[in-house]
Design an enzyme around this catalytic site. Structure first.
Site, PDB file in Angstrom:
ATOM      1  N   HIS A  61       0.887  -1.158   0.000  1.00 10.77           N
ATOM      2  CA  HIS A  61       0.000   0.000   0.000  1.00 10.77           C
ATOM      3  C   HIS A  61       0.926   1.210   0.000  1.00 10.77           C
ATOM      4  O   HIS A  61       2.036   1.141   0.546  1.00 10.77           O
ATOM      5  CB  HIS A  61      -0.819   0.101   1.289  1.00 10.77           C
ATOM      6  CG  HIS A  61      -1.684  -1.077   1.599  1.00 10.77           C
ATOM      7  ND1 HIS A  61      -1.238  -2.146   2.328  1.00 10.77           N
ATOM      8  CD2 HIS A  61      -2.975  -1.321   1.314  1.00 10.77           C
ATOM      9  CE1 HIS A  61      -2.223  -3.021   2.467  1.00 10.77           C
ATOM     10  NE2 HIS A  61      -3.293  -2.546   1.857  1.00 10.77           N
ATOM     11  N   ASP A  64       2.330   1.762   3.354  1.00  7.44           N
ATOM     12  CA  ASP A  64       3.350   0.839   3.866  1.00  7.44           C
ATOM     13  C   ASP A  64       4.750   1.397   3.627  1.00  7.44           C
ATOM     14  O   ASP A  64       5.700   1.022   4.310  1.00  7.44           O
ATOM     15  CB  ASP A  64       3.295  -0.523   3.163  1.00  7.44           C
ATOM     16  CG  ASP A  64       1.974  -1.235   3.380  1.00  7.44           C
ATOM     17  OD1 ASP A  64       1.346  -1.012   4.428  1.00  7.44           O
ATOM     18  OD2 ASP A  64       1.579  -2.006   2.486  1.00  7.44           O
ATOM     19  N   GLU A 198     -10.406  -6.775  -5.092  1.00  8.15           N
ATOM     20  CA  GLU A 198     -10.282  -7.842  -4.086  1.00  8.15           C
ATOM     21  C   GLU A 198     -11.520  -7.810  -3.201  1.00  8.15           C
ATOM     22  O   GLU A 198     -11.681  -6.938  -2.361  1.00  8.15           O
ATOM     23  CB  GLU A 198      -9.022  -7.647  -3.242  1.00  8.15           C
ATOM     24  CG  GLU A 198      -8.885  -8.729  -2.189  1.00  8.15           C
ATOM     25  CD  GLU A 198      -7.598  -8.616  -1.376  1.00  8.15           C
ATOM     26  OE1 GLU A 198      -6.625  -8.027  -1.873  1.00  8.15           O
ATOM     27  OE2 GLU A 198      -7.583  -9.104  -0.241  1.00  8.15           O
ATOM     28  N   GLU A 235      -9.042 -13.679  -2.177  1.00  3.79           N
ATOM     29  CA  GLU A 235      -8.128 -14.054  -1.090  1.00  3.79           C
ATOM     30  C   GLU A 235      -8.586 -15.396  -0.545  1.00  3.79           C
ATOM     31  O   GLU A 235      -9.631 -15.518   0.091  1.00  3.79           O
ATOM     32  CB  GLU A 235      -8.108 -12.995   0.003  1.00  3.79           C
ATOM     33  CG  GLU A 235      -7.054 -13.348   1.055  1.00  3.79           C
ATOM     34  CD  GLU A 235      -6.801 -12.237   2.034  1.00  3.79           C
ATOM     35  OE1 GLU A 235      -6.246 -11.196   1.639  1.00  3.79           O
ATOM     36  OE2 GLU A 235      -7.163 -12.406   3.205  1.00  3.79           O
ATOM     37  N   HIS A 239     -10.999 -14.723   2.485  1.00  3.29           N
ATOM     38  CA  HIS A 239     -12.188 -13.887   2.330  1.00  3.29           C
ATOM     39  C   HIS A 239     -13.437 -14.670   1.941  1.00  3.29           C
ATOM     40  O   HIS A 239     -14.517 -14.412   2.461  1.00  3.29           O
ATOM     41  CB  HIS A 239     -11.924 -12.773   1.315  1.00  3.29           C
ATOM     42  CG  HIS A 239     -10.913 -11.774   1.804  1.00  3.29           C
ATOM     43  ND1 HIS A 239     -10.522 -10.678   1.079  1.00  3.29           N
ATOM     44  CD2 HIS A 239     -10.212 -11.690   2.969  1.00  3.29           C
ATOM     45  CE1 HIS A 239      -9.634  -9.979   1.768  1.00  3.29           C
ATOM     46  NE2 HIS A 239      -9.426 -10.584   2.921  1.00  3.29           N
ATOM     47  N   ASP A 274     -11.716 -12.466   9.680  1.00  6.56           N
ATOM     48  CA  ASP A 274     -10.555 -12.664   8.805  1.00  6.56           C
ATOM     49  C   ASP A 274      -9.347 -13.137   9.629  1.00  6.56           C
ATOM     50  O   ASP A 274      -8.678 -12.345  10.262  1.00  6.56           O
ATOM     51  CB  ASP A 274     -10.237 -11.321   8.120  1.00  6.56           C
ATOM     52  CG  ASP A 274      -9.193 -11.452   7.036  1.00  6.56           C
ATOM     53  OD1 ASP A 274      -8.752 -12.581   6.767  1.00  6.56           O
ATOM     54  OD2 ASP A 274      -8.822 -10.409   6.457  1.00  6.56           O
ATOM     55  N   ASP A 276      -6.508 -14.528   8.581  1.00  9.08           N
ATOM     56  CA  ASP A 276      -5.199 -14.252   7.974  1.00  9.08           C
ATOM     57  C   ASP A 276      -4.098 -15.134   8.539  1.00  9.08           C
ATOM     58  O   ASP A 276      -2.969 -14.690   8.778  1.00  9.08           O
ATOM     59  CB  ASP A 276      -4.831 -12.762   8.099  1.00  9.08           C
ATOM     60  CG  ASP A 276      -5.320 -11.955   6.896  1.00  9.08           C
ATOM     61  OD1 ASP A 276      -5.670 -12.567   5.862  1.00  9.08           O
ATOM     62  OD2 ASP A 276      -5.362 -10.714   6.995  1.00  9.08           O
TER      63      ASP A 276
HETATM   64  C1  XLS Z   1      -7.625  -7.264   3.880  1.00  6.19           C
HETATM   65  C2  XLS Z   1      -7.032  -7.403   2.560  1.00  6.19           C
HETATM   66  C3  XLS Z   1      -5.929  -6.423   2.339  1.00  6.19           C
HETATM   67  C4  XLS Z   1      -5.628  -6.313   0.890  1.00  6.19           C
HETATM   68  C5  XLS Z   1      -4.652  -5.268   0.552  1.00  6.19           C
HETATM   69  O1  XLS Z   1      -8.352  -8.080   4.373  1.00  6.19           O
HETATM   70  O2  XLS Z   1      -6.623  -8.711   2.348  1.00  6.19           O
HETATM   71  O3  XLS Z   1      -4.807  -6.771   3.085  1.00  6.19           O
HETATM   72  O4  XLS Z   1      -5.206  -7.514   0.376  1.00  6.19           O
HETATM   73  O5  XLS Z   1      -5.102  -4.036   0.896  1.00  6.19           O
HETATM   74 MG    MG Z   2      -5.748  -9.632   0.609  1.00  2.00          MG
END
Ligand code: XLS
Ligand code: MG
Length: 385
Positions: A61, A64, A198, A235, A239, A274, A276
């Protein structure tokens, strides 16, 4: 130097984003576990991983890499600004390591200005600011030669349906995303091969405006002026698993629509927030992950797999914030290697003529390298049956 691609079917490049390595591991119930590290330090860690042959690309981003000041929307163009110098310092590190940039994306979630959304914010002044920020992210992406611009739904969503301008909200979103294409053309940026949406069902908002890959594809064809330029980066598992969808189904659908531009990759407990989790970590998803790569190989899709996850909060070591980040990168690359090796075991699987349950058990036995004779001997007490 990471000069070569990865090229183990179906993965052409492995990308590790800045935000995954930099993540300080905060959650809604506790502050960060790790101290924040500078973007140059993240770049160094990524460069080191590239040198070890673990990754070939990265993504970021705008936020970042460099901070954003709404009062200075074009600081990246000013050779006297700190932003200008910092971006070039980071680029030198990535270039030296031979790291490519897969995605530039715009952070429209962190700043409180965007708490009611970015491109769909009901306030036209905030929408205009979001567009300016997107343009800055596009310029930064161009500097790094990013292959894609990604829009993830971020805070474009709602909690209170009766307080949404349903007549206009998708027009605003289309306007923002058509603006991405127009700006790339206007600036004659040659680096972008496409842009992606996304999707995500919820989090940070109660509901997001593009919750699934199906919504994203429909939006691309229904609302965007250049549908050929836009694709989807689902994702998986995260997601779509949040709404109990299946990753094999998602890649099957997106490839059939020619809209699978690349993958975000990690792991997830179905139906939860989420997670992750790093790939293959957690109590479920092994079969789904392996079958997803099997399906992609069967289909003949090839492309970038980008990790989008963070280390488990329990694995964050405040006394060794660099060491635990190194371990995280290795865990992700190890998990991808394992998933690809397991998918390889299924490549000769032929379900022709099998019942569904038979096909699933046979594929699982192949995946686990269980030989039919041993299975039979533990199955029945009658020898030879
Ligand atoms: C959040 C998203 C994010 C995007 C990038 O859940 O996965 O990280 O991939 O902004
Ligand atoms: Mg993502």
């Amino acid at each position: 130097m990471a000069k070569r691609g990865f090229n183990i079917d179906p993965v052409t490049l492995r990308s590790m984003p800045f935000w995954c390595v930099g993540n300080p591991l905060g959650d809604p119930f506790g502050g960060p576990v790790l101290p924040k590290i500078d973007s140059l330090e993240v770049a160094e860690l990524l460069a080191e991983a590239a040198g070890e042959g673990l990754i070939e690309a990265t993504s970021f981003h705008d936020d970042d890499l460099v901070p954003w000041d709404p009062a200075k929307p074009e600081d990246d163009l000013d050779p006297k600004s700190e932003t200008y110098a910092k971006l070039r310092a980071i680029k030198r590190v990535l270039d030296k390591a031979g790291l490519k940039t897969n995605v530039a994306t715009c952070g429209l979630h962190g700043d409180k200005l965007f708490r009611k959304g970015g491109l769909t914010n009901p306030d036209p002044k905030v929408r205009a600011l979001a567009k300016k920020k997107v343009q800055r992210a596009l310029r930064i992406g161009a500097l790094f030669g990013a292959k894609h611009f990604t829009y993830w739904v971020a805070r474009d969503g709602f909690e209170v349906p009766v307080n949404v301008d349903w007549k206009n909200v998708y027009k605003w979103l289309a306007d923002g995303l058509n603006g991405v294409y127009d700006y790339i053309r206007k600036m004659k940026f040659k680096n972008y091969i496409g842009a992606t949406i996304e999707p995500k069902p919820n989090e940070p908002r109660g509901h997001m405006f593009l919750p699934t890959s199906g919504h994203a594809v429909g939006f691309i064809y229904g609302h965007l002026k250049h549908p050929e330029f836009y694709g989807v980066n689902p994702e998986l598992l995260q997601h779509e698993s949040m709404t109990l969808l299946n990753a094999v189904h998602t890649v099957g659908y997106l490839t059939s629509m020619k809209k699978l531009f690349f993958l975000h990759f990690g792991s997830q407990i179905k139906g939860q927030f989420d997670n992750d989790f790093p790939p293959l970590i957690g109590p479920e998803g092994l079969k789904e992950t392996v079958q997803m790569f099997w399906a992609l190989r069967k289909i003949g899709w090839k492309g970038v797999v980008e990790y989008d996850c963070h280390m488990l909060r329990t694995d964050g070591d405040p006394d060794d914030p660099i060491g635990c980040r190194r371990a995280f990168i290795r865990d992700c690359t190890r998990a991808l290697a394992m998933a690809l090796l397991l998918a390889d075991r299924l490549m000769d699987f032929d379900p022709a003529g099998m019942r569904d349950a038979e096909a699933d058990l046979t594929a699982t036995a192949m995946l686990c390298r269980l030989d039919p004779k041993s299975i039979r001997s533990w199955m029945t007490t009658v020898p030879g049956l």
